[in-house]
Design a protein around this motif. Structure first.
Motif, PDB file in Angstrom:
ATOM      1  N   ASP A 234       0.802  -1.225   0.000  1.00 47.90           N
ATOM      2  CA  ASP A 234       0.000   0.000   0.000  1.00 47.90           C
ATOM      3  C   ASP A 234       0.833   1.272   0.000  1.00 47.90           C
ATOM      4  O   ASP A 234       0.338   2.332  -0.369  1.00 47.90           O
ATOM      5  CB  ASP A 234      -0.997   0.008   1.161  1.00 47.90           C
ATOM      6  CG  ASP A 234      -0.332  -0.074   2.518  1.00 47.90           C
ATOM      7  OD1 ASP A 234       0.686  -0.775   2.635  1.00 47.90           O
ATOM      8  OD2 ASP A 234      -0.845   0.525   3.470  1.00 47.90           O
TER       9      ASP A 234
ATOM     10  N   SER B 268      -3.614  -2.714  -2.905  1.00 48.51           N
ATOM     11  CA  SER B 268      -4.517  -3.309  -1.920  1.00 48.51           C
ATOM     12  C   SER B 268      -4.787  -4.764  -2.281  1.00 48.51           C
ATOM     13  O   SER B 268      -4.556  -5.193  -3.418  1.00 48.51           O
ATOM     14  CB  SER B 268      -5.848  -2.551  -1.867  1.00 48.51           C
ATOM     15  OG  SER B 268      -6.615  -2.823  -3.017  1.00 48.51           O
TER      16      SER B 268
ATOM     17  N   PRO C  32      -4.432  -1.780   5.061  1.00 46.55           N
ATOM     18  CA  PRO C  32      -5.788  -1.471   5.519  1.00 46.55           C
ATOM     19  C   PRO C  32      -6.797  -2.453   4.943  1.00 46.55           C
ATOM     20  O   PRO C  32      -6.562  -3.053   3.906  1.00 46.55           O
ATOM     21  CB  PRO C  32      -6.032  -0.052   4.990  1.00 46.55           C
ATOM     22  CG  PRO C  32      -5.053   0.126   3.885  1.00 46.55           C
ATOM     23  CD  PRO C  32      -3.892  -0.766   4.174  1.00 46.55           C
ATOM     24  N   GLU C  33      -7.892  -2.614   5.624  1.00 43.90           N
ATOM     25  CA  GLU C  33      -9.018  -3.472   5.236  1.00 43.90           C
ATOM     26  C   GLU C  33      -8.683  -4.963   5.319  1.00 43.90           C
ATOM     27  O   GLU C  33      -9.195  -5.652   6.164  1.00 43.90           O
ATOM     28  CB  GLU C  33      -9.557  -3.107   3.851  1.00 43.90           C
ATOM     29  CG  GLU C  33     -10.083  -1.700   3.770  1.00 43.90           C
ATOM     30  CD  GLU C  33     -10.423  -1.280   2.370  1.00 43.90           C
ATOM     31  OE1 GLU C  33     -10.181  -2.029   1.414  1.00 43.90           O
ATOM     32  OE2 GLU C  33     -10.940  -0.155   2.222  1.00 43.90           O
ATOM     33  N   ILE C  34      -7.852  -5.467   4.457  1.00 47.63           N
ATOM     34  CA  ILE C  34      -7.463  -6.887   4.497  1.00 47.63           C
ATOM     35  C   ILE C  34      -5.952  -6.932   4.694  1.00 47.63           C
ATOM     36  O   ILE C  34      -5.199  -6.436   3.858  1.00 47.63           O
ATOM     37  CB  ILE C  34      -7.832  -7.609   3.188  1.00 47.63           C
ATOM     38  CG1 ILE C  34      -9.338  -7.585   2.968  1.00 47.63           C
ATOM     39  CG2 ILE C  34      -7.322  -9.041   3.211  1.00 47.63           C
ATOM     40  CD1 ILE C  34      -9.777  -8.181   1.643  1.00 47.63           C
ATOM     41  N   ASP C  35      -5.489  -7.549   5.803  1.00 47.24           N
ATOM     42  CA  ASP C  35      -4.047  -7.616   6.027  1.00 47.24           C
ATOM     43  C   ASP C  35      -3.433  -8.743   5.194  1.00 47.24           C
ATOM     44  O   ASP C  35      -4.123  -9.535   4.570  1.00 47.24           O
ATOM     45  CB  ASP C  35      -3.718  -7.763   7.513  1.00 47.24           C
ATOM     46  CG  ASP C  35      -4.169  -9.081   8.119  1.00 47.24           C
ATOM     47  OD1 ASP C  35      -4.235 -10.100   7.411  1.00 47.24           O
ATOM     48  OD2 ASP C  35      -4.452  -9.090   9.331  1.00 47.24           O
TER      49      ASP C  35
END
Length: 66
Positions: A9, A33, A56-59
């Motif tokens: 990211d 992402s 962020p959101e999905i590691d």
């Protein structure tokens, strides 16, 4: 040619990793992402995925598990 997907990211780091690998004979696709990575993986079969862990959101762990 060996195809690598770089999931990072941080845009500067993503660009640096892709540039280094490209200069050393690999074909890379950089995405920012996990969602972008899923989309690319439908289009292209990659030989290797290099993924950031803290995204962020999905590691990175959940991304690898999926």
């Amino acid at each position: 040619m060996f195809q690598i997907l770089v999931v990072e990211d941080d845009k500067a780091l993503n660009r640096t990793v892709c540039t280094y690998l490209n200069q050393n004979g690999y074909y890379t696709t950089g995405v920012y992402s996990a969602f972008d990575a899923y989309d690319k993986m439908v289009e292209i079969v990659f030989d290797l995925v290099i993924s950031d862990i803290m995204m962020p959101e999905i590691d990175g762990f959940e991304f690898a598990k999926t």
